[in-house]
Design an enzyme around this catalytic site. Structure first.
Site, PDB file in Angstrom:
ATOM      1  N   LYS A  13       0.831  -1.217   0.000  1.00 23.84           N
ATOM      2  CA  LYS A  13       0.000   0.000   0.000  1.00 23.84           C
ATOM      3  C   LYS A  13       0.861   1.260   0.000  1.00 23.84           C
ATOM      4  CE  LYS A  13      -1.985  -0.949   3.932  1.00 23.84           C
ATOM      5  NZ  LYS A  13      -1.424  -2.251   4.302  1.00 23.84           N
ATOM      6  N   ARG A  88      -9.764   0.553   8.363  1.00 22.58           N
ATOM      7  CA  ARG A  88      -9.229  -0.744   8.767  1.00 22.58           C
ATOM      8  C   ARG A  88     -10.261  -1.600   9.495  1.00 22.58           C
ATOM      9  NH1 ARG A  88      -3.591   0.607   8.241  1.00 22.58           N
ATOM     10  NH2 ARG A  88      -2.273  -1.182   8.630  1.00 22.58           N
ATOM     11  N   ARG A 127      11.751  -5.909   5.350  1.00 22.34           N
ATOM     12  CA  ARG A 127      11.729  -4.519   5.818  1.00 22.34           C
ATOM     13  C   ARG A 127      12.264  -4.418   7.243  1.00 22.34           C
ATOM     14  NH1 ARG A 127       6.262  -1.149   5.468  1.00 22.34           N
ATOM     15  NH2 ARG A 127       5.677  -2.478   7.203  1.00 22.34           N
ATOM     16  N   ARG A 133      11.728  -1.367  11.579  1.00 22.95           N
ATOM     17  CA  ARG A 133      10.449  -0.942  12.151  1.00 22.95           C
ATOM     18  C   ARG A 133      10.042  -1.935  13.236  1.00 22.95           C
ATOM     19  NH1 ARG A 133       5.548   0.684   8.104  1.00 22.95           N
ATOM     20  NH2 ARG A 133       4.300  -0.611   9.487  1.00 22.95           N
ATOM     21  N   ARG A 144      -0.555  -8.604  13.448  1.00 22.44           N
ATOM     22  CA  ARG A 144      -1.118  -7.672  12.451  1.00 22.44           C
ATOM     23  C   ARG A 144      -1.906  -8.425  11.379  1.00 22.44           C
ATOM     24  NH1 ARG A 144       4.121  -4.757  10.682  1.00 22.44           N
ATOM     25  NH2 ARG A 144       2.797  -3.735   9.143  1.00 22.44           N
TER      26      ARG A 144
HETATM   27  P1  B4P Z   1       3.762  -1.886   2.423  1.00 21.11           P
HETATM   28  O1  B4P Z   1       2.624  -2.849   2.304  1.00 21.11           O
HETATM   29  O2  B4P Z   1       3.801  -0.762   1.449  1.00 21.11           O
HETATM   30  O3  B4P Z   1       3.657  -1.527   3.934  1.00 21.11           O
HETATM   31  P2  B4P Z   1       2.794  -0.417   4.658  1.00 21.11           P
HETATM   32  O4  B4P Z   1       2.138   0.545   3.751  1.00 21.11           O
HETATM   33  O5  B4P Z   1       3.726   0.160   5.601  1.00 21.11           O
HETATM   34  O6  B4P Z   1       1.566  -1.157   5.319  1.00 21.11           O
HETATM   35  P3  B4P Z   1       1.363  -1.689   6.762  1.00 21.11           P
HETATM   36  O7  B4P Z   1      -0.019  -2.241   6.808  1.00 21.11           O
HETATM   37  O8  B4P Z   1       2.478  -2.621   7.034  1.00 21.11           O
HETATM   38  O9  B4P Z   1       1.510  -0.487   7.784  1.00 21.11           O
HETATM   39  P4  B4P Z   1       0.690   0.849   8.130  1.00 21.11           P
HETATM   40  O10 B4P Z   1       1.699   1.917   8.092  1.00 21.11           O
HETATM   41  O11 B4P Z   1      -0.526   1.036   7.280  1.00 21.11           O
HETATM   42  O12 B4P Z   1       5.194  -2.549   2.256  1.00 21.11           O
HETATM   43  C1  B4P Z   1       5.720  -3.546   3.075  1.00 21.11           C
HETATM   44  C2  B4P Z   1       7.086  -4.014   2.562  1.00 21.11           C
HETATM   45  O13 B4P Z   1       6.926  -4.726   1.345  1.00 21.11           O
HETATM   46  C3  B4P Z   1       8.077  -2.899   2.259  1.00 21.11           C
HETATM   47  O14 B4P Z   1       9.341  -3.282   2.732  1.00 21.11           O
HETATM   48  C4  B4P Z   1       8.094  -2.809   0.738  1.00 21.11           C
HETATM   49  O15 B4P Z   1       9.328  -2.376   0.242  1.00 21.11           O
HETATM   50  C5  B4P Z   1       7.827  -4.246   0.338  1.00 21.11           C
HETATM   51  N1  B4P Z   1       7.152  -4.340  -0.948  1.00 21.11           N
HETATM   52  C6  B4P Z   1       6.076  -3.614  -1.361  1.00 21.11           C
HETATM   53  N2  B4P Z   1       5.717  -3.985  -2.607  1.00 21.11           N
HETATM   54  C7  B4P Z   1       6.578  -4.990  -2.990  1.00 21.11           C
HETATM   55  C8  B4P Z   1       6.714  -5.811  -4.178  1.00 21.11           C
HETATM   56  N3  B4P Z   1       5.883  -5.688  -5.235  1.00 21.11           N
HETATM   57  N4  B4P Z   1       7.686  -6.738  -4.187  1.00 21.11           N
HETATM   58  C9  B4P Z   1       8.522  -6.891  -3.149  1.00 21.11           C
HETATM   59  N5  B4P Z   1       8.461  -6.158  -2.006  1.00 21.11           N
HETATM   60  C10 B4P Z   1       7.492  -5.212  -1.934  1.00 21.11           C
HETATM   61  O16 B4P Z   1       0.183   0.577   9.636  1.00 21.11           O
HETATM   62  C11 B4P Z   1       1.060   0.372  10.724  1.00 21.11           C
HETATM   63  C12 B4P Z   1       0.273   0.347  12.058  1.00 21.11           C
HETATM   64  O17 B4P Z   1      -0.363   1.632  12.302  1.00 21.11           O
HETATM   65  C13 B4P Z   1      -0.888  -0.654  12.175  1.00 21.11           C
HETATM   66  O18 B4P Z   1      -0.450  -1.948  12.536  1.00 21.11           O
HETATM   67  C14 B4P Z   1      -1.771   0.031  13.271  1.00 21.11           C
HETATM   68  O19 B4P Z   1      -1.266  -0.205  14.552  1.00 21.11           O
HETATM   69  C15 B4P Z   1      -1.624   1.506  12.966  1.00 21.11           C
HETATM   70  N6  B4P Z   1      -2.691   2.016  12.081  1.00 21.11           N
HETATM   71  C16 B4P Z   1      -2.506   2.519  10.809  1.00 21.11           C
HETATM   72  N7  B4P Z   1      -3.684   2.895  10.282  1.00 21.11           N
HETATM   73  C17 B4P Z   1      -4.634   2.626  11.209  1.00 21.11           C
HETATM   74  C18 B4P Z   1      -6.060   2.770  11.250  1.00 21.11           C
HETATM   75  N8  B4P Z   1      -6.745   3.231  10.197  1.00 21.11           N
HETATM   76  N9  B4P Z   1      -6.715   2.388  12.378  1.00 21.11           N
HETATM   77  C19 B4P Z   1      -6.061   1.910  13.431  1.00 21.11           C
HETATM   78  N10 B4P Z   1      -4.723   1.741  13.476  1.00 21.11           N
HETATM   79  C20 B4P Z   1      -4.007   2.085  12.371  1.00 21.11           C
END
Ligand code: B4P
Length: 193
Positions: A13, A88, A127, A133, A144
């Site tokens: 995402k 979420r 990551r 992280r 998660r």
């Molecule tokens: P991403 O999937 O891009 O990770 P993210 O956006 O950080 O999503 P995530 O769900 O983990 O965290 P968020 O910040 O939303 O990438 C993951 C990895 O994969 C990276 O290393 C990337 O380089 C790699 N990758 C991506 N595409 C690839 C591909 N095609 N091939 C190979 N590798 C690839 O949330 C974090 C925390 O915040 C949650 O757990 C929660 O506690 C809180 N939170 C956030 N939003 C919330 C909400 N709405 N309500 C309540 N809590 C919330």
């Protein structure tokens, strides 16, 4: 264009929203980034949410809505946005609906990135090594993924029932996923116009 981008942790995402933002000239609103910035700044909100995030659980719906309303009030959001990481759960999906109706910015499409669980675990482990992280450690990643299955996956049905959901293959190279997303956005725009 107003887009919700969702999918399990590690589905790409944040990665894809960053690319789409450049390509489409939209604001990228990531609730995860907003929360991490608050934690880093040591703000009262950051102090409240740090432990919740490190346990892989969801921050409370009220706090999230407050944070989101503040972000939508910033000028760049008026020209369209990609919302990454929100909603979420179903309560957040309903809250978003009400908020977007109030500011007269209805959603165009919800895009779901589908990635098998073993690949998610592999990406997040990568990551953890690269960025350190805290919520990417194996125990928290398991928590998660469970939270996603129980609370976030039903959001797909919410958007599906209104004909606003497009599910996409999130596997393969970053550029391949980006092309799939752009094609889906293109056909949404074409069918709307
Ligand atoms: P991403 O999937 O891009 O990770 P993210 O956006 O950080 O999503 P995530 O769900 O983990 O965290 P968020 O910040 O939303 O990438 C993951 C990895 O994969 C990276 O290393 C990337 O380089 C790699 N990758 C991506 N595409 C690839 C591909 N095609 N091939 C190979 N590798 C690839 O949330 C974090 C925390 O915040 C949650 O757990 C929660 O506690 C809180 N939170 C956030 N939003 C919330 C909400 N709405 N309500 C309540 N809590 C919330």
């Amino acid at each position: 264009m107003r887009i919700v981008l969702f999918g399990p942790p590690g589905s790409g995402k944040g990665t894809q929203a960053g690319l789409l933002k450049e390509h489409l000239g939209l604001a990228h609103i990531s609730t995860g980034d907003l929360l991490r910035a608050a934690v880093k700044a040591g703000s009262p909100l950051g102090l409240k949410v740090k432990a919740v995030m490190e346990a892989g659980q969801l921050v409370s719906d009220d706090l999230m809505l407050e944070l989101l309303e503040e972000r939508f009030a910033q000028a760049d959001a008026a020209g369209g946005f990609i919302l990454d990481g929100y909603p979420r759960n179903l309560a957040q999906a309903n809250a978003l609906d009400t908020l977007l109706a109030r500011i007269e910015q209805p959603l165009d499409v919800a895009l779901l990135l589908e990635v098998p669980q073993d690949l998610l675990v592999e990406r997040l482990a990568g990551r953890a090594g690269a960025e350190g992280r805290k919520d990417d450690n194996p125990d928290t990643v398991r928590a998660r993924l469970q939270v996603y299955e129980e609370q976030t996956a039903p959001v797909a049905d919410f958007y599906r029932s209104r004909g606003q959901m497009v599910a996409l293959d999130g596997t393969g190279r970053v550029e391949q996923v980006r092309e799939r997303l752009l094609a889906a956005i293109g056909s949404t725009t074409a069918s709307a116009g």
